[in-house]
Design an enzyme around this catalytic site. Structure first.
Site, PDB file in Angstrom:
ATOM      1  N   ASP A   1       0.825  -1.212   0.000  1.00 23.01           N
ATOM      2  CA  ASP A   1       0.000   0.000   0.000  1.00 23.01           C
ATOM      3  C   ASP A   1       0.863   1.267   0.000  1.00 23.01           C
ATOM      4  OD1 ASP A   1      -2.382   1.359  -0.046  1.00 23.01           O
ATOM      5  OD2 ASP A   1      -2.771   1.183   2.112  1.00 23.01           O
TER       6      ASP A   1
ATOM      7  N   ASN B   1     -11.118  -2.716  -5.513  1.00 23.98           N
ATOM      8  CA  ASN B   1     -10.362  -1.736  -6.301  1.00 23.98           C
ATOM      9  C   ASN B   1     -11.047  -1.363  -7.628  1.00 23.98           C
ATOM     10  OD1 ASN B   1      -7.124  -2.945  -5.143  1.00 23.98           O
ATOM     11  ND2 ASN B   1      -8.237  -1.120  -4.480  1.00 23.98           N
TER      12      ASN B   1
HETATM   13  C1  IPE Z   1      -5.544  -2.807  -0.437  1.00 18.80           C
HETATM   14  O1  IPE Z   1      -5.186  -1.485  -0.509  1.00 18.80           O
HETATM   15  C2  IPE Z   1      -5.486  -3.440  -1.796  1.00 18.80           C
HETATM   16  C3  IPE Z   1      -4.152  -3.626  -2.368  1.00 18.80           C
HETATM   17  C4  IPE Z   1      -3.008  -3.322  -1.790  1.00 18.80           C
HETATM   18  C5  IPE Z   1      -4.137  -4.233  -3.670  1.00 18.80           C
HETATM   19  P1  IPE Z   1      -6.254  -0.304  -0.702  1.00 18.80           P
HETATM   20  O2  IPE Z   1      -5.462   0.939  -0.748  1.00 18.80           O
HETATM   21  O3  IPE Z   1      -7.145  -0.590  -1.844  1.00 18.80           O
HETATM   22  O4  IPE Z   1      -7.104  -0.412   0.636  1.00 18.80           O
HETATM   23  P2  IPE Z   1      -7.971   0.688   1.405  1.00 18.80           P
HETATM   24  O5  IPE Z   1      -8.939   1.266   0.418  1.00 18.80           O
HETATM   25  O6  IPE Z   1      -7.033   1.724   1.921  1.00 18.80           O
HETATM   26  O7  IPE Z   1      -8.630  -0.064   2.520  1.00 18.80           O
HETATM   27  C1  IPE Z   2      -1.532   0.231  -3.366  1.00 19.79           C
HETATM   28  O1  IPE Z   2      -1.309   1.604  -3.435  1.00 19.79           O
HETATM   29  C2  IPE Z   2      -1.612  -0.389  -4.733  1.00 19.79           C
HETATM   30  C3  IPE Z   2      -2.934  -0.918  -5.097  1.00 19.79           C
HETATM   31  C4  IPE Z   2      -4.045  -0.783  -4.448  1.00 19.79           C
HETATM   32  C5  IPE Z   2      -2.948  -1.664  -6.328  1.00 19.79           C
HETATM   33  P1  IPE Z   2      -2.522   2.613  -3.460  1.00 19.79           P
HETATM   34  O2  IPE Z   2      -2.882   2.896  -4.884  1.00 19.79           O
HETATM   35  O3  IPE Z   2      -3.614   2.123  -2.610  1.00 19.79           O
HETATM   36  O4  IPE Z   2      -1.824   3.898  -2.826  1.00 19.79           O
HETATM   37  P2  IPE Z   2      -2.473   4.902  -1.790  1.00 19.79           P
HETATM   38  O5  IPE Z   2      -3.006   4.093  -0.649  1.00 19.79           O
HETATM   39  O6  IPE Z   2      -3.545   5.628  -2.516  1.00 19.79           O
HETATM   40  O7  IPE Z   2      -1.329   5.776  -1.380  1.00 19.79           O
HETATM   41 MG    MG Z   3      -4.098   2.359  -0.656  1.00 21.55          MG
END
Ligand code: IPE
Ligand code: IPE
Ligand code: MG
Length: 251
Positions: A23, A71
């Site tokens: 993340d 997602n």
């Molecule tokens: C979890 O991260 C999913 C992945 C790392 C693929 P998200 O960024 O989507 O999760 P939330 O929305 O902060 O819970």
């Molecule tokens: C995690 O990084 C990657 C995926 C969910 C695929 P994010 O895209 O959630 O990054 P933040 O949480 O917005 O910084």
């Molecule tokens: Mg995230």
């Protein structure tokens, strides 16, 4: 560390299986005034570094969260960027992974994915199926709840078809999960400072240790993973039992 019911105390006890909630890609890009997609791109480099470092730490299996069933709520452009990265990662890295003895397994629902991704995923699994040095599980279009529901549904279908009998047990359900056959999950690491599971490996998390690292995923690599392993080895896993003091255990 106290004795693991199924293993040795100390560093030999693992972790064998580590899950990574990768993340912070978006925040990494934002902090640099870059589009989010650049964060995802750098995130792929971090994944490559981390997969390379894992076997040297004694890890046998990594399960990484690439794309959750939630997602899809992101803007269509970002979703399509993330799909594009899977294409690029598998296409550019599959030969190396196969050469290095890595078996690739994709967890999650295949329905709803672009059809070429389906073919790419299938090729990655087929090309590396014989490898047994290291297991890389990529959760893509994965949700922990969906995975449990699918396992229950699969059992029900078999019962209705007369191929199975009896009630659902923990063993039956576990055998139907997409992680079936991988080592028991020891550790879940989440980067970026968020402290939640976001629907990752809900069943498998039952007795896993949780470690939250205050580092954005694109900055991750060997050092950060080694630090997580160090923290894990200092934990006391009791699995519901009580810790046995060495003096009492000896007497
Ligand atoms: C979890 O991260 C999913 C992945 C790392 C693929 P998200 O960024 O989507 O999760 P939330 O929305 O902060 O819970
Ligand atoms: C995690 O990084 C990657 C995926 C969910 C695929 P994010 O895209 O959630 O990054 P933040 O949480 O917005 O910084
Ligand atoms: Mg995230």
């Amino acid at each position: 560390m106290t004795a693991h019911p199924a293993g040795l105390p100390g560093p030999d006890a693992g972790p064998r299986h580590v899950a990574l909630i990768m993340d912070g890609n978006g925040r990494w890009a934002q902090a640099r005034g870059l589009p989010r997609t650049m964060g995802h791109r750098e995130g792929v480099q971090a994944l490559k570094r981390t997969v390379q470092a894992a076997p040297e730490l004694g890890i046998e299996c990594l399960t990484v969260f690439g794309f959750s069933t939630e997602n899809w709520r992101r803007p269509a452009e970002e979703v399509s960027d993330l799909m594009g990265l899977v294409r690029a990662y598998v296409t550019s890295d599959l030969n190396r992974l196969a050469r290095e003895g890595v078996r690739v397994r994709i967890l999650g629902r295949r329905t709803g994915l672009p059809s070429d991704i389906d073919a790419i995923v299938e090729r990655a699994e087929r090309t590396t199926a014989h490898n047994d040095r290291f297991l890389l599980q990529v959760a893509f279009n994965y949700g922990g709840r969906a995975d449990i529901v699918d396992a229950a549904q699969a059992h029900m279908d078999r019962v209705l078809a007369g191929e199975a009998t009896g009630p659902i047990t923990e063993d039956v359900l576990e055998a139907g999960l997409s992680t079936a056959g991988s080592p028991p999950l020891d550790l879940i690491v989440r980067t970026s400072g968020e402290q939640r599971l976001s629907n990752f490996l809900l069943w498998e998390a039952a007795y896993a240790e949780l470690i939250y690292q205050d580092i954005l995923w694109p900055d991750y690599g060997a050092e950060a993973l080694a630090d997580a392993v160090r923290q894990y080895r200092a934990r006391d896993r009791r699995f519901g039992a009580v810790a046995v003091a060495p003096a009492l255990a000896a007497g």
